[in-house]
Design a protein around this motif. Structure first.
Motif, PDB file in Angstrom:
ATOM      1  N   LEU A  50      -2.298  -4.150 -18.466  1.00 41.68           N
ATOM      2  CA  LEU A  50      -1.868  -5.313 -19.233  1.00 41.68           C
ATOM      3  C   LEU A  50      -2.642  -6.511 -18.696  1.00 41.68           C
ATOM      4  O   LEU A  50      -2.628  -6.774 -17.494  1.00 41.68           O
ATOM      5  CB  LEU A  50      -0.368  -5.536 -19.065  1.00 41.68           C
ATOM      6  N   LEU A  51      -3.321  -7.234 -19.585  1.00 45.31           N
ATOM      7  CA  LEU A  51      -4.081  -8.422 -19.205  1.00 45.31           C
ATOM      8  C   LEU A  51      -3.370  -9.648 -19.772  1.00 45.31           C
ATOM      9  O   LEU A  51      -3.259  -9.803 -20.989  1.00 45.31           O
ATOM     10  CB  LEU A  51      -5.508  -8.326 -19.746  1.00 45.31           C
ATOM     11  N   VAL A  52      -2.877 -10.508 -18.893  1.00 50.55           N
ATOM     12  CA  VAL A  52      -2.149 -11.718 -19.288  1.00 50.55           C
ATOM     13  C   VAL A  52      -3.080 -12.905 -19.067  1.00 50.55           C
ATOM     14  O   VAL A  52      -3.396 -13.259 -17.938  1.00 50.55           O
ATOM     15  CB  VAL A  52      -0.849 -11.881 -18.470  1.00 50.55           C
ATOM     16  N   ILE A  53      -3.506 -13.532 -20.167  1.00 53.38           N
ATOM     17  CA  ILE A  53      -4.542 -14.552 -20.109  1.00 53.38           C
ATOM     18  C   ILE A  53      -3.972 -15.970 -20.161  1.00 53.38           C
ATOM     19  O   ILE A  53      -3.345 -16.367 -21.150  1.00 53.38           O
ATOM     20  CB  ILE A  53      -5.542 -14.349 -21.269  1.00 53.38           C
ATOM     21  N   ASP A  54      -4.163 -16.708 -19.089  1.00 54.92           N
ATOM     22  CA  ASP A  54      -3.973 -18.162 -19.037  1.00 54.92           C
ATOM     23  C   ASP A  54      -2.580 -18.655 -19.411  1.00 54.92           C
ATOM     24  O   ASP A  54      -2.428 -19.742 -19.970  1.00 54.92           O
ATOM     25  CB  ASP A  54      -5.010 -18.860 -19.920  1.00 54.92           C
ATOM     26  N   VAL A  55      -1.557 -17.893 -19.083  1.00 51.90           N
ATOM     27  CA  VAL A  55      -0.180 -18.345 -19.313  1.00 51.90           C
ATOM     28  C   VAL A  55       0.264 -18.998 -18.006  1.00 51.90           C
ATOM     29  O   VAL A  55       0.787 -18.346 -17.107  1.00 51.90           O
ATOM     30  CB  VAL A  55       0.744 -17.187 -19.742  1.00 51.90           C
ATOM     31  N   GLN A  56       0.013 -20.282 -17.926  1.00 52.92           N
ATOM     32  CA  GLN A  56       0.135 -21.004 -16.665  1.00 52.92           C
ATOM     33  C   GLN A  56       0.699 -22.402 -16.893  1.00 52.92           C
ATOM     34  O   GLN A  56       0.799 -22.865 -18.036  1.00 52.92           O
ATOM     35  CB  GLN A  56      -1.234 -21.081 -15.992  1.00 52.92           C
ATOM     36  N   ASN A  57       1.039 -23.070 -15.808  1.00 52.39           N
ATOM     37  CA  ASN A  57       1.653 -24.400 -15.901  1.00 52.39           C
ATOM     38  C   ASN A  57       0.773 -25.404 -16.647  1.00 52.39           C
ATOM     39  O   ASN A  57       1.291 -26.279 -17.341  1.00 52.39           O
ATOM     40  CB  ASN A  57       1.971 -24.937 -14.507  1.00 52.39           C
ATOM     41  N   GLY A  58      -0.523 -25.282 -16.517  1.00 49.02           N
ATOM     42  CA  GLY A  58      -1.425 -26.233 -17.158  1.00 49.02           C
ATOM     43  C   GLY A  58      -1.649 -25.995 -18.638  1.00 49.02           C
ATOM     44  O   GLY A  58      -2.169 -26.859 -19.338  1.00 49.02           O
ATOM     45  N   THR A  59      -1.270 -24.812 -19.122  1.00 53.48           N
ATOM     46  CA  THR A  59      -1.479 -24.510 -20.544  1.00 53.48           C
ATOM     47  C   THR A  59      -0.188 -24.493 -21.343  1.00 53.48           C
ATOM     48  O   THR A  59      -0.219 -24.463 -22.570  1.00 53.48           O
ATOM     49  CB  THR A  59      -2.186 -23.152 -20.735  1.00 53.48           C
ATOM     50  N   PHE A  60       0.960 -24.496 -20.671  1.00 54.24           N
ATOM     51  CA  PHE A  60       2.245 -24.504 -21.363  1.00 54.24           C
ATOM     52  C   PHE A  60       3.288 -25.205 -20.496  1.00 54.24           C
ATOM     53  O   PHE A  60       3.503 -24.816 -19.343  1.00 54.24           O
ATOM     54  CB  PHE A  60       2.721 -23.079 -21.654  1.00 54.24           C
ATOM     55  N   SER A  61       3.908 -26.247 -21.075  1.00 57.19           N
ATOM     56  CA  SER A  61       4.978 -26.948 -20.365  1.00 57.19           C
ATOM     57  C   SER A  61       5.815 -27.725 -21.378  1.00 57.19           C
ATOM     58  O   SER A  61       5.499 -27.758 -22.571  1.00 57.19           O
ATOM     59  CB  SER A  61       4.396 -27.917 -19.327  1.00 57.19           C
ATOM     60  N   ALA A  62       6.851 -28.367 -20.893  1.00 62.43           N
ATOM     61  CA  ALA A  62       7.753 -29.130 -21.766  1.00 62.43           C
ATOM     62  C   ALA A  62       7.021 -30.232 -22.527  1.00 62.43           C
ATOM     63  O   ALA A  62       7.417 -30.582 -23.644  1.00 62.43           O
ATOM     64  CB  ALA A  62       8.892 -29.726 -20.937  1.00 62.43           C
ATOM     65  N   ARG A  63       5.945 -30.758 -21.977  1.00 63.42           N
ATOM     66  CA  ARG A  63       5.213 -31.831 -22.671  1.00 63.42           C
ATOM     67  C   ARG A  63       4.614 -31.346 -23.999  1.00 63.42           C
ATOM     68  O   ARG A  63       4.327 -32.132 -24.890  1.00 63.42           O
ATOM     69  CB  ARG A  63       4.145 -32.442 -21.780  1.00 63.42           C
ATOM     70  N   ASP A  64       4.430 -30.026 -24.129  1.00 62.17           N
ATOM     71  CA  ASP A  64       3.878 -29.472 -25.364  1.00 62.17           C
ATOM     72  C   ASP A  64       4.858 -29.534 -26.526  1.00 62.17           C
ATOM     73  O   ASP A  64       4.452 -29.387 -27.672  1.00 62.17           O
ATOM     74  CB  ASP A  64       3.420 -28.019 -25.149  1.00 62.17           C
ATOM     75  N   LYS A  65       6.135 -29.749 -26.237  1.00 61.93           N
ATOM     76  CA  LYS A  65       7.125 -29.881 -27.319  1.00 61.93           C
ATOM     77  C   LYS A  65       6.720 -30.985 -28.287  1.00 61.93           C
ATOM     78  O   LYS A  65       6.854 -30.845 -29.493  1.00 61.93           O
ATOM     79  CB  LYS A  65       8.507 -30.212 -26.752  1.00 61.93           C
ATOM     80  N   LEU A  66       6.214 -32.082 -27.744  1.00 63.66           N
ATOM     81  CA  LEU A  66       5.783 -33.209 -28.576  1.00 63.66           C
ATOM     82  C   LEU A  66       4.298 -33.150 -28.893  1.00 63.66           C
ATOM     83  O   LEU A  66       3.884 -33.426 -30.016  1.00 63.66           O
ATOM     84  CB  LEU A  66       6.100 -34.533 -27.874  1.00 63.66           C
TER      85      LEU A  66
END
Length: 196
Positions: free
Chosen positions: A8-24
């Motif tokens: 299984l290769l999990v690509i770039d699911v990290q704090n810098g690519t997804f966070s609460a700030r993305d809601k807006l």
């Protein structure tokens, strides 16, 4: 699927690519990631680990603090995170287990800027199941480059996301000839019937 030959290769699911700030900032992406992608990756992680199959992560992370080693594309788009930064860490919800591989990558293609090919050949991996961000960018590169290198690539399409659903679908349409397309349920079924 053969045990010992699949990863299984999990690509770039990290704090810098997804966070609460993305809601807006990126609501479509945030909704897809929070409601579909991360829960499906969690299911896949549990199944791969339970079957003792390989799990490999990538994170966008420079090898240097000033990010001088990033690819030209990342420099021009101001993408990339400094070595050791909080943004470069895998999301806590899908954190790596003990002894799972995490590769820092400094370009869109994991095969161009890491030793992934070398590592997978050493381990004996032939069958790669791709998840993560972004479908039309880094996932696209991984699928196409992996196929060209001789890996049997599978995109777990409901465990990937792009900035919008339209871009997600466009990415899937673009690289579908390079891989098998399965949803999470389909992959979980394969794991149950994997050969030893």
């Amino acid at each position: 699927m053969v045990r010992g030959r699949a990863a299984l290769l999990v690509i770039d699911v990290q704090n810098g690519t997804f966070s609460a700030r993305d809601k807006l900032a990126r609501p479509a992406f945030y909704d897809a990631a929070a409601s579909r992608v991360i829960p499906n990756i969690q299911k896949l992680l549990a199944a791969f680990r339970g079957a003792r199959l390989e799990v490999i992560y990538t994170v966008i992370e420079a090898l240097t603090e000033d990010k001088r080693d990033l690819s030209l594309d990342y420099k021009l788009s101001t993408m990339g995170f400094a070595k050791g930064s909080p943004e470069a860490q895998v999301l806590a919800e899908i954190a790596p287990a003990r002894d799972e591989i995490v590769l820092a990558k400094s370009s869109s293609s994991v095969f161009n800027s890491t030793t992934l090919d070398y590592l997978m050949r050493n381990i004996g991996i032939e069958d790669v199941f791709v998840t993560g961000f972004l479908t039309d960018q880094c996932v696209d590169h991984a699928v196409k480059d992996g196929a060209d290198l001789g890996y049997y690539m599978t995109c777990v399409h409901d465990a990937c996301a792009a900035e919008t659903e339209a871009r997600h679908q466009a990415g899937l349409d673009c690289f579908k000839g390079y891989c098998r397309m399965l949803d999470t349920a389909g992959v979980l079924g394969l794991i149950k019937t994997a050969k030893s």
